[in-house]
Design a protein around this motif. Structure first.
Motif, short mmCIF file in Angstrom:
data_model
loop_
_atom_site.label_atom_id
_atom_site.label_comp_id
_atom_site.label_asym_id
_atom_site.label_seq_id
_atom_site.Cartn_x
_atom_site.Cartn_y
_atom_site.Cartn_z
N ALA A 11 0.79 -1.44 0.04
CA ALA A 11 0.00 -0.06 -0.01
C ALA A 11 1.07 1.15 -0.02
O ALA A 11 0.59 2.11 -0.53
CB ALA A 11 -0.89 0.10 1.10
N ARG A 12 1.96 1.23 1.01
CA ARG A 12 2.95 2.23 0.98
C ARG A 12 3.37 2.52 -0.52
O ARG A 12 3.57 3.69 -0.80
CB ARG A 12 3.86 2.25 2.01
CG ARG A 12 4.71 3.39 2.43
CD ARG A 12 5.56 3.18 3.58
NE ARG A 12 4.39 2.88 4.77
CZ ARG A 12 4.71 2.77 6.03
NH1 ARG A 12 5.71 3.23 6.40
NH2 ARG A 12 3.54 2.61 6.83
N PHE A 13 3.91 1.50 -1.17
CA PHE A 13 4.68 1.53 -2.21
C PHE A 13 3.62 2.06 -3.34
O PHE A 13 4.09 3.02 -4.15
CB PHE A 13 5.21 0.21 -2.61
CG PHE A 13 5.84 0.15 -4.06
CD1 PHE A 13 7.00 0.59 -4.27
CD2 PHE A 13 5.08 -0.35 -5.36
CE1 PHE A 13 7.53 0.68 -5.56
CE2 PHE A 13 5.49 -0.47 -6.39
CZ PHE A 13 6.86 0.26 -6.85
N THR A 14 2.42 1.64 -3.67
CA THR A 14 1.66 2.01 -4.34
C THR A 14 1.32 3.64 -4.21
O THR A 14 1.24 4.19 -5.29
CB THR A 14 0.43 1.42 -4.51
OG1 THR A 14 -0.18 0.89 -3.41
CG2 THR A 14 0.74 0.05 -5.38
N TYR A 56 1.75 9.22 -5.92
CA TYR A 56 2.20 10.50 -5.71
C TYR A 56 3.22 11.06 -6.44
O TYR A 56 3.19 12.33 -6.89
CB TYR A 56 2.36 10.78 -4.06
CG TYR A 56 1.35 10.54 -3.32
CD1 TYR A 56 -0.03 11.06 -3.38
CD2 TYR A 56 1.46 9.74 -2.00
CE1 TYR A 56 -1.03 11.04 -2.58
CE2 TYR A 56 0.43 9.65 -1.07
CZ TYR A 56 -0.93 10.23 -1.45
OH TYR A 56 -1.88 10.19 -0.73
N GLY A 57 4.18 10.22 -6.88
CA GLY A 57 5.58 10.41 -7.62
C GLY A 57 5.11 11.14 -8.96
O GLY A 57 5.34 11.99 -9.73
N ILE A 58 4.11 10.22 -9.42
CA ILE A 58 3.61 10.35 -10.94
C ILE A 58 2.81 11.70 -10.87
O ILE A 58 2.86 12.26 -11.77
CB ILE A 58 3.03 8.92 -11.35
CG1 ILE A 58 3.83 7.81 -11.56
CG2 ILE A 58 2.10 9.41 -12.66
CD1 ILE A 58 2.99 6.63 -12.02
N PHE A 59 2.03 11.66 -10.07
CA PHE A 59 0.97 12.79 -9.85
C PHE A 59 1.87 14.12 -9.99
O PHE A 59 1.44 15.24 -10.65
CB PHE A 59 0.19 12.59 -8.81
CG PHE A 59 -1.11 13.51 -8.80
CD1 PHE A 59 -2.06 13.02 -9.89
CD2 PHE A 59 -0.97 14.70 -8.10
CE1 PHE A 59 -3.22 14.33 -9.71
CE2 PHE A 59 -2.15 15.63 -8.37
CZ PHE A 59 -3.31 15.43 -9.03
N LEU A 79 -8.67 -2.11 -6.78
CA LEU A 79 -9.25 -1.36 -7.97
C LEU A 79 -9.91 -0.19 -7.72
O LEU A 79 -9.48 0.73 -8.69
CB LEU A 79 -10.13 -2.50 -8.43
CG LEU A 79 -9.61 -3.45 -9.21
CD1 LEU A 79 -11.06 -4.48 -9.68
CD2 LEU A 79 -8.98 -3.12 -10.60
N LYS A 80 -10.61 0.07 -6.61
CA LYS A 80 -11.05 1.47 -6.34
C LYS A 80 -9.94 2.43 -6.35
O LYS A 80 -10.03 3.77 -6.78
CB LYS A 80 -11.82 1.43 -5.09
CG LYS A 80 -13.08 1.86 -4.94
CD LYS A 80 -13.94 1.79 -3.71
CE LYS A 80 -14.94 2.51 -3.21
NZ LYS A 80 -15.49 2.31 -2.03
N SER A 121 -6.91 7.07 -8.71
CA SER A 121 -5.57 7.74 -9.05
C SER A 121 -5.55 7.99 -10.49
O SER A 121 -5.17 9.01 -11.13
CB SER A 121 -4.36 6.56 -8.82
OG SER A 121 -4.46 5.95 -7.84
N LEU A 122 -6.08 7.16 -11.45
CA LEU A 122 -6.19 7.25 -12.85
C LEU A 122 -7.09 8.50 -13.01
O LEU A 122 -6.87 9.38 -13.84
CB LEU A 122 -6.90 6.18 -13.59
CG LEU A 122 -6.52 5.98 -15.08
CD1 LEU A 122 -5.02 5.77 -15.08
CD2 LEU A 122 -7.21 4.63 -15.58
#
Ligand code: UDP
Ligand code: MG
Length: 343
Positions: free
Chosen positions: A154-157, A162-165, A231-232, A237-238
Motif C-alpha cells: 500500500a505504501r509503495f503504490t 504521488y510521484g507520478i501525480f 481497484l477502487k 488515481s487514474l
C-alpha cells in the motif's frame, strides 16, 4: 425555508446571515461513512466530546454514502439524542469524493472540518486547527507524520502514485490527507465547481488561498477495515491524473517522435543490408518492433479513450450524488426545479 442542494446566491446570503448573527464561531464537521455501523457511536461521541470543550457552536454533518449495513439506522438513532448532528443519506454508494461534496454543500458553518469516519483523523487536533483558522488561515491541512499501520505494498503504490501525480500535475500530495479545515469562503467557491470527477486533496490545493499545514499522527482503525480496494484506488488515481494533467497525451506524441527517429535509423540499416545482399536477417527486430509499437499504439488509444470518456462524463453534467433521506426535518429532498430566476 426549505433547504435544497443549490448553491444559489440567495441561499448563501441567508446561510451567511444565519451564521453571522452568532457571537461565537460556528464550526461544521463533515464525516463520510460507508458501512461503518460499528464505528459510528465511537466516532460521533469522541468528536462531540472534543467539540464541546471548545469555545464554539457546532454541527456534525454525517454522510451515509449508500451503506448496505445498519449505518443509516445507527446515524438516525444518534441524531435523535444529539441535536447538533445531522445525517444525510445518499441514494447509493457514490464514493468518498461525492460524499465529501455532499457534506460541503450541506455544511453551514463559518469553517468546515473534514475528517474520516474511522477516527484515523483524530478530533484531538481540532483545537489546533481552529486556532490556526482564527489566525487567518483559510485552508488548514493535516499532513501525516506517520501513515499508520499499512502494508508495504500500500505504501509503495501510494508513493508511486504521488510521484507520478507530482511530475504530471505539479501538485505535491505526498503525506497530505483529506483531514482539512476550510474557511466558509473556500467552501462557497468549492460548491461552485461543476466537475464530476473531483479529487478533493488535489483540487483544494489547486484552489490556493491562505494555507497552512499541521502535522498529525494517523490513528489506527479500531473496527472494520479500509474501504479502498486496489481497484477502487487505481480508478481514483487514474481519474485524478486525467482530470489534472494532459501531459500523458504529450507523452504519447513524444513517444511517437522517438519511434519515428528509431524508424529512420532502422530504415537506413535495413536498406544497407538489403543492398548488401543479406536482407533475410533481422526477423527478430521486426517481431520485437511490431510488439512494441503495437502495444504503444494500444496504450495510447486507451489513454485517449480515457480522456474522451472523462470529457463525456463532464459534458453530461450529471449530479454528483442524490440525497434520498435526511434527518434534518427542514430539508427538501425533492429535486430542485429550474425556475430560471437565478444562476
Ligand atoms: N468512505 C466513503 N465512501 C466510500 C469509501 C469510504 O464514504 O466509498 C469513507 C469511510 O467510511 C471512511 C472514509 O471514507 O469514513 C475513509 O475510508 P477508509 O478508512 O476506508 O480509507 P483509508 O483510511 O483506508 O484511506
Ligand atoms: Mg481509514
Amino acid at each position: 425555508m426549505n433547504r435544497t442542494r443549490s448553491t444559489s446566491a440567495n441561499e448563501h446570503d441567508s446561510v451567511k446571515h444565519r451564521v453571522e448573527k452568532r457571537d461565537v464561531d460556528f464550526i461544521s464537521v463533515v464525516v463520510p461513512f460507508y458501512n461503518e455501523s460499528e464505528q459510528i457511536l465511537m466516532t460521533l461521541e469522541t468528536t462531540e466530546c472534543v467539540l464541546q470543550t471548545l469555545d464554539i457552536t457546532y454541527e456534525i454533518v454525517a454522510i451515509d454514502d449508500g451503506s448496505v449495513d445498519s449505518t443509516w439506522r445507527e446515524l438516525s438513532k444518534y441524531t435523535m439524542k444529539s441535536p447538533n448532528v445531522r445525517a444525510i443519506r445518499l441514494s447509493r454508494n457514490f464514493g468518498k469524493e461525492a460524499a465529501i461534496c455532499a457534506g460541503l454543500s450541506e455544511a453551514i458553518g463559518d469553517a468546515v472540518i473534514l475528517m474520516d469516519g474511522d477516527l484515523q483523523h483524530p478530533p484531538r487536533y481540532f483545537p489546533e486547527m481552529i486556532a490556526l483558522w482564527r489566525e487567518g488561515y483559510e485552508v488548514v491541512e493535516g499532513v501525516k507524520t506517520s501513515r499508520g499501520k499499512e502494508s508495504r505494498f500500500a505504501r509503495f503504490t501510494a508513493n508511486l502514485f504521488y510521484g507520478i501525480f507530482a511530475k504530471l500535475s505539479g501538485i505535491r500530495l505526498k503525506d497530505t490527507s483529506d483531514f482539512k479545515l476550510l474557511d466558509r469562503k473556500v467552501v462557497d467557491y468549492w460548491n461552485t465547481f461543476t466537475e464530476r470527477d473531483t479529487f478533493f486533496r488535489a483540487l483544494s490545493s489547486w484552489m490556493g488561498f491562505k494555507r497552512i499545514t499541521f502535522p498529525f499522527e494517523v490513528d489506527e482503525r479500531k473496527v472494520g477495515r479500509s474501504k479502498w480496494g486496489f481497484l477502487k484506488l487505481a480508478k481514483l488515481s487514474l481519474n485524478a491524473v486525467i482530470s489534472f494533467s494532459s501531459r500523458p497525451l504529450l507523452l504519447i506524441s513524444s513517444l511517437g517522435v522517438i519511434f519515428l527517429v528509431m524508424f529512420f535509423v532502422l530504415a537506413v540499416q535495413t536498406l544497407i543490408r538489403y543492398f548488401g545482399g543479406n536482407a533475410a536477417t533481422g526477423f527478430t527486430t521486426v517481431i520485437l518492433l511490431q510488439l512494441l509499437i503495437g502495444s504503444i499504439v494500444l496504450i495510447s488509444l486507451g489513454l485517449l479513450g480515457l480522456y474522451v470518456a472523462s470529457l463525456f462524463r463532464e459534458v453530461k453534467g450529471r449530479p454528483r450524488f442524490f440525497i434520498t433521506e435526511t434527518t434534518d426535518t427542514n430539508f427538501n429532498t425533492e429535486p430542485e426545479r429550474d425556475t430560471g430566476s437565478e444562476e
